[in-house]
Design an enzyme around this catalytic site. Sequence first.
Site, PDB file in Angstrom:
ATOM      1  N   PRO A 194      23.636  38.263   2.985  1.00 42.68           N
ATOM      2  CA  PRO A 194      23.343  36.885   3.403  1.00 42.68           C
ATOM      3  C   PRO A 194      22.822  36.845   4.837  1.00 42.68           C
ATOM      4  CG  PRO A 194      25.531  37.066   2.410  1.00 42.68           C
ATOM      5  CD  PRO A 194      25.044  38.447   2.642  1.00 42.68           C
ATOM      6  N   THR A 197      24.550  38.359   8.768  1.00 43.79           N
ATOM      7  CA  THR A 197      25.623  39.343   8.583  1.00 43.79           C
ATOM      8  C   THR A 197      25.422  40.613   9.412  1.00 43.79           C
ATOM      9  OG1 THR A 197      24.446  40.088   6.587  1.00 43.79           O
ATOM     10  CG2 THR A 197      26.283  38.553   6.296  1.00 43.79           C
ATOM     11  N   THR A 200      19.902  43.440  10.987  1.00 44.34           N
ATOM     12  CA  THR A 200      19.036  43.927  12.070  1.00 44.34           C
ATOM     13  C   THR A 200      19.840  44.701  13.097  1.00 44.34           C
ATOM     14  OG1 THR A 200      17.587  42.019  11.747  1.00 44.34           O
ATOM     15  CG2 THR A 200      17.364  43.228  13.810  1.00 44.34           C
ATOM     16  N   GLU A 416      39.892   9.296   2.399  1.00 47.78           N
ATOM     17  CA  GLU A 416      40.297  10.641   2.814  1.00 47.78           C
ATOM     18  C   GLU A 416      41.754  10.923   2.450  1.00 47.78           C
ATOM     19  OE1 GLU A 416      37.998  12.578   3.685  1.00 47.78           O
ATOM     20  OE2 GLU A 416      36.508  10.995   3.860  1.00 47.78           O
ATOM     21  N   ASP A 493      30.816  13.786  -3.793  1.00 51.62           N
ATOM     22  CA  ASP A 493      31.972  14.281  -4.549  1.00 51.62           C
ATOM     23  C   ASP A 493      31.668  14.341  -6.040  1.00 51.62           C
ATOM     24  OD1 ASP A 493      33.396  14.359  -2.175  1.00 51.62           O
ATOM     25  OD2 ASP A 493      34.086  12.296  -2.387  1.00 51.62           O
TER      26      ASP A 493
END
Length: 639
Positions: A194, A197, A200, A416, A493
């Site tokens: 990905p 990470t 390089t 919430e 949602d």
Amino acid sequence: MAKNLILWVVIAVVLMSVFQSFGPSDKSKNQVDYSTFVEAVGQDQVKQATFDQSKISFTKSDDSKFVTYIPSIGDSKIMDDLINHNVAVKGTPPEQPSILLQIFISWFPMLLIIGFWLFFMRQMQGGGGKGAMSFGKSKARMMSEEQIKTTFSDVAGCDEAKEDVKELVDYLRDPSKFQKLGGKIPTGILLVGPPGTGKTLLAKAIAGEAKVPFFTISGSDFVEMFVGVGASRVRDMFEQAKKAAPCIIFIDEIDAVGRQRGAGVGGGHDEREQTLNQMLVEMDGFEGNEGIIVIAATNRPDVLDPALLRPGRFDRQVVVGLPDVKGREQILKVHMKKVPLDNDVKPLIIARGTPGFSGADLANLVNEAALFAARSDKRTVSMVEFELAKDKIMMGAERKSMVMSNDQKESTAYHEAGHAIIMRLVPEHDPVYKVSIIPRGRALGVTMALPEEDRVSYSRKQLESMISSLYGGRLAEELIYGAENVSTGASNDIERATDIARKMVTQWGFSEKLGPQLYAEDEGEVFLGRSVTQTKHVADDTAKLIDQEIRSIIDTNYARARKILEDNMDILHSMKDALMKYETIDVDQIDDLMERKEEIREPKGWSDQTTESKDNKAEDEKNSDTNVDDSQENTSNKE
């Protein structure tokens, strides 16, 4: 550009000085007064006189030479006196510029235009001042072994990947160790993982450990608008590498040039395909590239051409994945070396609270914490700044300029709170980490849940618990305000819950009626050449059954979430009141609320006066017409 302009100015000054050297010069030193000259004429001491405008060069009887100048008022009698005293009088023709100076003056505008044209051609085609004929030259930037300071000690969180590439270092240092046994080191290493990470960084560490030259280039640097330029640059790059062997060629984002051939609408003369063909030949052609190791990086290995991945080319794939808890702790320690830390900073605690973070994300986390400390004029970075930085990255920056009315805050608080209660009461759900009704990013409120450990897969029970928790916010609004007053804040949602249910049926085999069979189309397809030939693999009756199974999973978990909230309405109201008062509550307050305690602990760093001032400001604002649109959505833990 400034250096070139200075160079042209210096050349012009040198040419002018050379041209002036060809002009007439006055080297006479024996200058006398004009009165002395007139007196000498009257005494018959002047044998010859030469006139050059106001300058008079004369020779006396003893052959001595002198120079004088006629005053500006003039002298009309001097010529008669010279003739009367038998003086040889001469005149000089008007001064003519030198031939070289005449040529330079006439050709200077044309030379200037030609110079500017050559300069702009170098800039347009040279790509760094290599000249107008360097259009097909490689743009790879070479770094010598002295310039590369990165080693394996600077790379953390990918121990397996480092083990896979360590033998490359041994080969570059001592190739005979492998060659005497008939071994051949892989000439192509493909780093897959990905974004962020450390692909390089790992390639630089290989070159830094081996102490060899390092050629770096991006895949997009090969491709130009002219057919054949990319192939020419590939040839030139390998020619330069052969001269510097042993060395490493690093191609970043190789998917820009290594995409599968024949997948688009272009023919065989496509520039990208020509470049790819030349790269395939150079990596495994008739000539061997001994001592040259090609390392490429991509996060899209699925789109690469199969010829690139066959043995003899990129025959070894090294996966540089997201780090685990231990890896994240090591990465944090590497980046924290540059930051003055307080004694309360615990890298392991931060690592546990950042699942799914890449190395770049963790570097950003440390940087954001340092910025928070700098804004507060602190000398060290404490755990408080790291918590603020983590909340900003995971939940978004606080939108302090956005003011909500009390009705909107109350609706968001119920929303919430509904999420948080369901998360705490459904089985095997990730524990709730924090609940906030402060607008962050595009969300009016946020409910965060963090896993206790890194997960690589989910069970059916965990997925169904996620679906129930996602509908908790909408159900809380429906139970409090009625179905006709439910807001649009649950749109995201609903989308995520539906996506989970669909994957459970079509990909993961969690439907008893359909069984463990793949029914989903290939959503990762990006090629037009293949997409036009795709056929439908699902019958109409099966598609109808899929929809029924998806609806069944959603209805079951929707009903379960409703039952949980109906049985815990007192906790829902209490959590709403806590959010209205504190705006943000963490694990301690959530535990007190779930245990139905009459008094809950105050959040750390909470100021009652600050909250009251915010509430007063909210009451003064007229936001009755403001609606929660689809972009202002509730966000919770990522699947």
